[in-house]
Design an enzyme around this catalytic site. Structure first.
Site, PDB file in Angstrom:
ATOM      1  N   LYS A 108       0.828  -1.202   0.000  1.00  0.00           N
ATOM      2  CA  LYS A 108       0.000   0.000   0.000  1.00  0.00           C
ATOM      3  C   LYS A 108       0.859   1.247   0.000  1.00  0.00           C
ATOM      4  O   LYS A 108       0.619   2.186  -0.771  1.00  0.00           O
ATOM      5  CB  LYS A 108      -0.926  -0.032   1.226  1.00  0.00           C
TER       6      LYS A 108
ATOM      7  N   ARG B 139      -3.316   2.814   8.562  1.00  0.00           N
ATOM      8  CA  ARG B 139      -3.555   1.481   7.971  1.00  0.00           C
ATOM      9  C   ARG B 139      -2.294   0.639   8.002  1.00  0.00           C
ATOM     10  O   ARG B 139      -1.196   1.163   7.818  1.00  0.00           O
ATOM     11  CB  ARG B 139      -3.908   1.582   6.488  1.00  0.00           C
TER      12      ARG B 139
ATOM     13  N   GLY C  30      -6.405 -10.769   8.290  1.00  0.00           N
ATOM     14  CA  GLY C  30      -6.031 -11.145   9.648  1.00  0.00           C
ATOM     15  C   GLY C  30      -5.183 -10.074  10.309  1.00  0.00           C
ATOM     16  O   GLY C  30      -4.908 -10.140  11.506  1.00  0.00           O
TER      17      GLY C  30
ATOM     18  N   MET D  66      -4.400  -5.857  11.159  1.00  0.00           N
ATOM     19  CA  MET D  66      -5.213  -4.688  11.474  1.00  0.00           C
ATOM     20  C   MET D  66      -5.660  -4.004  10.198  1.00  0.00           C
ATOM     21  O   MET D  66      -4.889  -3.839   9.270  1.00  0.00           O
ATOM     22  CB  MET D  66      -4.434  -3.703  12.331  1.00  0.00           C
TER      23      MET D  66
ATOM     24  N   ARG E 192      -6.012   1.183  -8.555  1.00  0.00           N
ATOM     25  CA  ARG E 192      -5.618  -0.227  -8.638  1.00  0.00           C
ATOM     26  C   ARG E 192      -6.127  -0.780  -9.958  1.00  0.00           C
ATOM     27  O   ARG E 192      -6.995  -0.175 -10.604  1.00  0.00           O
ATOM     28  CB  ARG E 192      -6.194  -1.022  -7.466  1.00  0.00           C
TER      29      ARG E 192
ATOM     30  N   HIS F  33     -21.770 -37.177 -12.148  1.00  0.00           N
ATOM     31  CA  HIS F  33     -22.173 -37.482 -13.517  1.00  0.00           C
ATOM     32  C   HIS F  33     -22.855 -36.284 -14.172  1.00  0.00           C
ATOM     33  O   HIS F  33     -22.517 -35.873 -15.278  1.00  0.00           O
ATOM     34  CB  HIS F  33     -23.109 -38.698 -13.519  1.00  0.00           C
TER      35      HIS F  33
ATOM     36  N   ARG G 279     -15.949 -40.914 -25.184  1.00  0.00           N
ATOM     37  CA  ARG G 279     -16.502 -41.959 -24.313  1.00  0.00           C
ATOM     38  C   ARG G 279     -17.590 -42.702 -25.063  1.00  0.00           C
ATOM     39  O   ARG G 279     -18.677 -42.170 -25.263  1.00  0.00           O
ATOM     40  CB  ARG G 279     -17.074 -41.329 -23.034  1.00  0.00           C
TER      41      ARG G 279
ATOM     42  N   ARG H 231     -12.068 -44.082 -26.245  1.00  0.00           N
ATOM     43  CA  ARG H 231     -11.907 -44.953 -25.075  1.00  0.00           C
ATOM     44  C   ARG H 231     -12.877 -46.117 -25.182  1.00  0.00           C
ATOM     45  O   ARG H 231     -14.070 -45.921 -25.432  1.00  0.00           O
ATOM     46  CB  ARG H 231     -12.191 -44.172 -23.796  1.00  0.00           C
TER      47      ARG H 231
ATOM     48  N   GLU I 169      -4.985 -44.031 -14.849  1.00  0.00           N
ATOM     49  CA  GLU I 169      -5.965 -43.478 -13.913  1.00  0.00           C
ATOM     50  C   GLU I 169      -5.964 -44.227 -12.600  1.00  0.00           C
ATOM     51  O   GLU I 169      -6.812 -43.998 -11.738  1.00  0.00           O
ATOM     52  CB  GLU I 169      -7.369 -43.469 -14.540  1.00  0.00           C
TER      53      GLU I 169
ATOM     54  N   SER J  93      -2.937 -41.366 -21.463  1.00  0.00           N
ATOM     55  CA  SER J  93      -3.801 -40.237 -21.181  1.00  0.00           C
ATOM     56  C   SER J  93      -4.167 -40.326 -19.706  1.00  0.00           C
ATOM     57  O   SER J  93      -4.803 -41.293 -19.272  1.00  0.00           O
ATOM     58  CB  SER J  93      -5.048 -40.301 -22.053  1.00  0.00           C
TER      59      SER J  93
ATOM     60  N   GLY K 271      -6.152 -40.053 -16.641  1.00  0.00           N
ATOM     61  CA  GLY K 271      -7.534 -39.838 -16.240  1.00  0.00           C
ATOM     62  C   GLY K 271      -7.483 -39.326 -14.811  1.00  0.00           C
ATOM     63  O   GLY K 271      -7.574 -40.092 -13.863  1.00  0.00           O
ATOM     64  N   THR K 272      -7.320 -38.015 -14.687  1.00  0.00           N
ATOM     65  CA  THR K 272      -7.043 -37.489 -13.355  1.00  0.00           C
ATOM     66  C   THR K 272      -8.268 -37.476 -12.446  1.00  0.00           C
ATOM     67  O   THR K 272      -8.122 -37.347 -11.244  1.00  0.00           O
ATOM     68  CB  THR K 272      -6.429 -36.076 -13.442  1.00  0.00           C
ATOM     69  N   ASN K 273      -9.469 -37.617 -13.007  1.00  0.00           N
ATOM     70  CA  ASN K 273     -10.633 -37.747 -12.112  1.00  0.00           C
ATOM     71  C   ASN K 273     -10.480 -39.003 -11.272  1.00  0.00           C
ATOM     72  O   ASN K 273     -10.508 -38.967 -10.049  1.00  0.00           O
ATOM     73  CB  ASN K 273     -11.936 -37.888 -12.906  1.00  0.00           C
ATOM     74  N   ASP K 274     -10.327 -40.132 -11.960  1.00  0.00           N
ATOM     75  CA  ASP K 274     -10.237 -41.389 -11.238  1.00  0.00           C
ATOM     76  C   ASP K 274      -8.928 -41.487 -10.470  1.00  0.00           C
ATOM     77  O   ASP K 274      -8.885 -42.047  -9.375  1.00  0.00           O
ATOM     78  CB  ASP K 274     -10.376 -42.566 -12.213  1.00  0.00           C
TER      79      ASP K 274
ATOM     80  N   CYS L  60      -6.992 -36.313 -19.769  1.00  0.00           N
ATOM     81  CA  CYS L  60      -8.351 -36.165 -20.263  1.00  0.00           C
ATOM     82  C   CYS L  60      -9.343 -36.055 -19.120  1.00  0.00           C
ATOM     83  O   CYS L  60     -10.532 -36.127 -19.319  1.00  0.00           O
ATOM     84  CB  CYS L  60      -8.723 -37.312 -21.194  1.00  0.00           C
TER      85      CYS L  60
ATOM     86  N   TYR M 172      -0.374 -32.649 -24.333  1.00  0.00           N
ATOM     87  CA  TYR M 172      -1.645 -31.942 -24.520  1.00  0.00           C
ATOM     88  C   TYR M 172      -2.550 -32.105 -23.303  1.00  0.00           C
ATOM     89  O   TYR M 172      -2.313 -32.988 -22.475  1.00  0.00           O
ATOM     90  CB  TYR M 172      -2.374 -32.474 -25.764  1.00  0.00           C
TER      91      TYR M 172
END
Lengths: 878, 878
Positions: free
Chosen positions: B23, B93, B102, B104, B335, B453, B559, B615, B742, B761, B763-766, B828, B848
């Site tokens: 600041k 300030r 957190g 002042m 700003r 889903h 899919r 897949r 995965e 590839s 499968g980062t979800n699983d 993917c 990719y």
């Protein structure tokens, strides 16, 4: 001079496995030590390699050396190869360095043709035997050496026999006709005539053995088992001897000690005027070996001497095959004798006493898995023979038991209280069935695998269990269980063999092996060698006591939730879960705390002086709630809520994947008051037993941690409660706070987590589930096929997957110790009781394994094996 | 001479953040560039450290320098600190190097006491303003500087106001009484009197700022965000200016360009004779900034000049606050201006055209996430203001839509066909709801998370979705959905905002942003910089076309199972599942094959020249079967089996943990004929479109592989079918066979799997589910709390967990490439469209990312950011 391609048996010895193969070296060793073995020779593995190098031709000089070998055999037997009057017949067998399925098996009676067959018929005075031997020889030779499909021959056999007759009913004429037909088939299929010339037969057989080295199945086997293609196979050619040449001939098998009990006595059977296969076929009843002593005292004396000599030579119980041909004894094979667990223990201990082997060898002689037989009741072998199993499930927990069928845990409890023996039959079990399981003689389920709830609990409490018997149709309503046409009603008797997975209708008496002094001795020796600790998984004081009896050095996993189902405490647990305010939960938890404390006191007492690792609440909460409509109604009334509200709560707790859901430390994070209550129960119990003089070492284990932050949050609660209890009771006590490593992320983040965790315990059940993405409850559909098709070497829930899950264990240990060098690391999954896994954990540097009480002796022995194997590997390196 | 602890604003500049805090450096920079800023000074961060070193005392000379600073302010403002007639008031300030909650906050109007208050009242001619300012000052000072609990003051306020009045209704008398009471409270709570002496106030405030540096919340924040304790905080003391000193005074806020559209025009509002908080409070309606031009042309001119200067100085749109005190303009803050996605794009492109910034800066100026707004319809902001949301779920898929409530996919389809707009409302969705989702305007679910889903499918097909709105009670039977008292019946209108998760009753008009040429320009620039490819997840030809429009360079995940639900093909799928013989399955598969082939042809055509990764079948089979009693009956009749048998099959497919069950390649291993059919459909489609001149690059992806053996078994089928199709059609085509990574085991075993797999590839979800042991469908119960309590930095299903899951990704890439250096590696999972994750994947060396079509532009931009950040990091290193 050409290279030496052929070794007579008397020229070799046991150390020449590389050159002569396992079988050849064994026959040579026996010959060398003066045992009468039918003469023969071995064509070396080098000859096999040379055969391939030369473009599938026998190397120079090899055939000449074979012919010399045959001369030697002729000389020693006094017979002549191809001689119609006194024909020499030989066997031809492959024999690589390692025993290898998929390679050429044995061709017997090689040297037979129309002429020599007649000679044999005369000599044995048994025309049928000769005709049948000839028929068999053509069939075997045609299939194995000439490559004709076996079915073609069997088809002829079947046609000739018709629908009702056996092989043994065929007449001499028929056998001869069959032999002729076989020859025609061979000609038609291969374009080649069946060779009548014995030397032609021999050459073809030798080449076939070499050819089989690169047969598809043999190559596949080597790939899977990582055996080099360059080893090559040897060929053994050996004179046939006949035990059916009259009443001075015989054949038999024997053990140098009793394979059932281990008693030091020759144990065996024989048949006069018979061939080996007659003993196996069981058409005539063989005689006890002691009869031979009376009938042919001299031969028996010779035999007994040889048996003694062989045992002394190999320093182990030998399983020998012998044939007496016209009064002359021949030993055909000697090998280490298979034995029961009881015999293995007795023999090992006896042999040390006799000065034959040392303690380390004795310990290594007993396979850990064999101890299982000693620890559980077995079906009476005689009674069992008379009954056929109605179905077979998974051998989920060893031991055998009979009982009356009951279909629910309440009835089980009720009838058990009335003194009846019951077997609990369920589609699958859940934690709420525990009170029924503990009073049942055994458990049978239609669904679930080797590590399903039923299996794990049963092994934990030492009850026989057959799990996943998929053929069973269980109808709770009708109170029946059926397989095909067989229906068993509630109250009728069944018998389970948890060691084989078999299910029988009716009652079969069981025999309970007594634990001998030898067992204790062997275990003591094992403890002298092992370097890794063995703890037990036990949830209740009774199991803790059992664990101590089996030598557990502490409790590696005390699952607090099993206590939740005892008696009426489940009511308070349910009240806690259903409460929708903090106050409501605290009120319910206050009711549970003293009960848990009492349990912990019992366990601490049983484990006086040893550590007890208590895992905080782990399972999804819905496991504690009822699911039936009536049960929900009853519970709602009891808790003073509406059934609708209770149903909503139960629905709300339902999960798509409970294994990956709201469980483990996630419970304590959302409901810190649960952790607080459990910590209070543990530490108050600590103080209570300490005051009574018990040496108590509580260790609090936070389950299902994935991040350091989770651990820290739970640890802070535990440490705060510990401080509070110390302050309130003015007592000091030591304790540890650590965590389960049962998620891949936890293993990877071990360096972080070890900043605060004082110990790790690998939960390899869950770690296997998450690493493989494999639910142990659902894997039954495809896992057996995986193992069968070798997509996996083993069921990874039974024996740890060393490359995948095992790497995470190693990573966890390494990273954890890098942060905290004195980190205590163990395993508390089911693998803790699997011998192969115990060896792996030893190598991975774990401090201890923890397993079901009944597997503690097995783990102790496996741990000793691991330490001894390591020692001898180090010795070799030096 | 003592050290320099205090810097006047005109002595500093923007580079002095370490010493002056963010600041302070900003105020100095503005002052330095000649912008009229109310005078002030900054006490340095070094003074803060010295304060702690000295045991919480101001270091030698500091206070004297503060007094000198005050003198300077007095001189510049012509006011005097503590002077009753013309009092100088200041703000105090905190200001550390990094903005830090957190610590002042601000104390305004410091210097007020009874005397100066009277002076202010006179000067502003507003006694109430003065009294209220005094009351606020005491309250703020009491709470922030003297540490009295805020509640104590609010209690007094509440009591005085009674139940009906607002703060603004309080009279001068009441305010003065309140001020007195506040002082009493302070005395009582702290034992100290409220300081009347302005210098005393100032010293206390400065010390309080320093003290707040080690306040618990500030320390916690630093721990979590890894900010060093040694940085210290600076203190800014600045003259207050008043926009409420008459009609020649005003206050306002403005942007240098339109923050909604990006138009190059000053955009803002102001209020005459008012204070900043009046603008915010919205009691009076502010005037458009253009009015200022008319009312105070000179000031406006000055303001416009400054705005231009500031924008040129900072090379970005500025959001400025200003006050006009008696005709004199002061800039209070400048700003970087927050802007909509559309404005961000336009400003970035315009500024490049204006020569202000270069392309790289333009690309970096637009936050990838902001593009979301450009790609989806939004609620009309005016219409929206009038309605209150009835509940809020998870913002699962962006965009807004209105429609009539329907509760099942069949009705959705039926009514959509009749031309009606519907919103599908379900407890949760399953693959079998797909046909209803695709025709609905939007989807609303009561259960499930951001990667449930419903969420995944909705994002894939670009439909708005609000998921996991737990407060909803959906009653399928009654055909109603309710929240509290509000009940909506089927057929009634609702509106969803998928960007916020809000649910409204009724119809709200939406506005669809048009994609400007600037958007295309920016995307082109992004593509110039990025080095990682961007592919799309698309299952049907229409989505593939959409993906191309958004610049996807291929399909990273097609899919196949989504195709299974279209039209009547589900019948054949069900027939296949229920068949209990190989022949039965093959017969059903034969019906599916041509349909799948047709779909693949469509996708291949849409992706002409680009790769398409297909897949193989992945979800558990039970997802394809009905569960309702009536549906089962109907299906049984259709399939010609008994309902009992069908029920048994459905029961048999039920799983405890479907996520870890019979799915992925496990399906193709048990039923190789499914793999065979799919390979046939893929390759036959390949040949068909090739003949039409389409450039086709099919890649077949085996899902859920844990071992090389699994992959090999499936790969062999695919390659065999490819050979067969090539032979039968006399065509050659290229293709690849690769796998999803995965499961943790697959990542660990990447070196093995890459022996045969041509691409990976992730499968980062699983992979997230298994690495964390966390079901995305069930995590809703506790994951929000985890993020809230900072047990996790982010929802790991939205932004990849870089340390845990990320390590497995890195391991997989490294090990895979060690075996096969040209291994093609992508991702993917849903993370492919998350900017932070894209940057991580860029760093991990992936080739990719693949994401939903509607996230392709976001991924392209994020990928450019990643490449540019890397470039500048390398430049820095040099």
């Amino acid at each position: 001079m050409s290279r030496k391609w052929v070794y007579l048996f008397r020229e070799g010895n046991a150390t020449m496995r590389d050159l002569l193969g396992g079988k050849g070296a064994g026959l040579a060793e026996m010959t060398r030590s003066g045992v009468p073995v039918p003469p023969g020779f071995t064509i070396t593995t080098e000859a096999c390699n040379a055969y391939y190098d030369a473009g599938k031709k026998l190397p120079d000089g090899a055939w000449e050396q074979v012919l010399d070998g045959m001369k030697d055999i002729e000389k020693q037997t006094g017979r002549k190869f191809g001689d119609p009057k006194n024909p020499l017949l030989v066997s031809v067998r492959s024999g690589a360095k390692f025993s290898m399925p998929g390679m050429m098996d044995t061709v017997l009676n090689l040297g037979l043709n129309a002429e020599t067959k007649a000679g044999i018929a005369k000599q044995t005075k048994n025309e049928r035997f000769a005709a049948d031997a000839y028929r068999r020889f053509i069939q075997l030779f045609g299939k194995i050496v000439m490559g004709v499909e076996g079915e073609k021959f069997e088809h002829v056999m079947d046609r000739t026999k018709g629908k009702t007759r056996q092989d043994t009913d065929l007449t001499v004429d028929e056998l001869e006709k069959i032999a002729d037909e076989f020859k025609k088939i061979i000609k038609k299929e291969t374009g080649e005539a069946f060779p009548n010339d014995p030397y032609d037969q021999l050459k073809k057989a030798v080449m076939a053995v070499f050819g089989s080295w690169f047969g598809k199945r043999a190559v596949d086997y080597r790939r899977v088992n990582k055996i080099s293609d360059t080893l090559g196979t040897a060929v053994n050619v050996q004179a046939m001897v006949f035990g059916n040449m009259g009443s001075d001939s015989a054949t038999g098998v024997a053990f140098t000690r009793n394979p059932s009990t281990g008693e030091h006595e020759i144990f065996g059977e024989y048949l006069v005027n018979a061939q080996g296969e007659d003993v196996v076929a069981g058409i005539r009843t063989p005689q006890h070996i002691s009869k031979l002593k009376q009938e042919m005292p001299e031969v028996y004396g010779q035999f007994a001497d040889i048996a003694k000599k062989l045992e002394a030579h190999y320093k182990d119980v030998q399983d020998v095959e012998f044939t007496i041909e016209r009064g002359k004894l021949y030993m055909l094979q000697t090998r280490s004798g298979k034995r029961t667990g009881a015999a293995a223990v007795k023999v090992a201990v006896d042999m040390v006493k006799e000065g034959v082997i040392d303690k380390a060898t004795a310990v290594q002689r007993v396979e850990p898995q064999m101890l299982d037989q000693l620890l559980h009741p077995m079906l009476d072998p005689q009674a069992r023979k008379k009954l056929k199993a109605i179905t077979q499930g998974l051998p989920a927990s060893p031991g055998a038991a009979s009982g009356m069928v009951v279909f629910d845990p309440d009835t089980a409890e009720e009838r058990a209280k009335a003194g009846e023996k019951v077997i609990l039959v369920r589609v699958e079990t859940a934690p709420e069935d525990f009170h029924g399981m503990i009073v049942a003689q055994a458990i049978l389920t239609a669904r679930g695998g080797m590590t399903s709830h039923a299996a794990v609990v049963a092994r934990g409490i030492g009850k026989p269990c057959v799990a996943g018997a998929g053929a069973l149709h269980i109808d709770y309503k009708a109170q029946t269980v059926s397989v095909g046409d067989v229906t068993v009603k509630a109250g009728e008797w069944i018998t389970l063999d948890g060691g084989t997975g078999e299910v029988f209708v009716g009652q079969i008496p069981t025999v309970r092996p007594t634990l001998s002094g030898d067992f204790a001795t062997l275990m003591e020796w094992a403890d002298e060698f092992r370097t890794i600790g063995v703890l037990a998984n036990a949830d209740i004081p009774r199991d803790a006591e059992q664990a101590r009896k089996f030598g557990a050095e502490g409790i590696g996993l005390c699952r607090t939730e099993h206590m939740f189902f005892e008696g009426t405490r489940i009511d308070a647990v349910r009240e806690m879960i259903v409460a929708d305010t903090l106050e409501g939960r605290k009120k319910a938890l206050a009711k549970i705390e003293p009960l848990q404390q009492g349990d912990f006191e019992g366990i601490f007492k049983a484990m006086d002086g040893f550590p007890v690792i208590v895992r905080l609440l782990d399972p999804p909460l819905h496991e504690f709630l009822p699911h039936g409509k009536d049960e929900i109604k009853a519970l709602a009334a009891q808790l003073g809520v509406t059934a609708k509200k209770l149903t909503a709560r139960i629905e709300g707790l339902k999960e798509a994947n409970p294994m990956l859901g709201f469980r483990g430390c996630r419970l304590g994070i959302l409901y810190p008051e649960i952790t607080e209550m459990q910590a209070n129960a543990i530490f108050k119990a600590t103080v209570a037993v300490k005051k009574k003089g018990v040496k108590v070492h509580p260790e609090v284990m936070i389950p299902l941690v994935a991040t350091l932050a989770e651990f820290a949050m739970q640890e802070e609660i535990v440490r705060r409660v510990a401080d509070e209890v110390m302050k309130a009771t003015k007592t000091k006590f030591d304790y540890k706070v650590g965590t389960m490593i049962e998620l891949p992320r936890a293993a990877l983040q071990a360096a972080e987590i070890a900043k605060r965790a004082e110990f790790f315990s690998f939960g390899t059940n869950d770690l296997t589930q998450t690493t493989f993405g494999l639910s142990r409850d659902d894997a039954g559909k495809f896992l057996p096929l995986y193992v069968e098709q070798k997509l996996l070497p083993d069921d990874p829930f039974q024996s740890i997957d060393q490359t995948g899950v095992g790497e995470l264990v190693k990573i966890g240990v390494e990273r954890g110790r890098a942060t905290r060098s004195d980190l205590e690391v163990g395993v508390c999954g089911e693998h803790g009781g699997d011998p192969a896994s115990v060896i792996f954990f030893h190598k991975a540097g774990l401090n201890y394994v923890s397993c079901s009480p009944f597997r503690v002796p097995i783990a102790r022995l496996a741990a000793a094996h691991a330490a001894l194997a390591e020692k001898s590997a180090i010795a070799k390196d030096k």
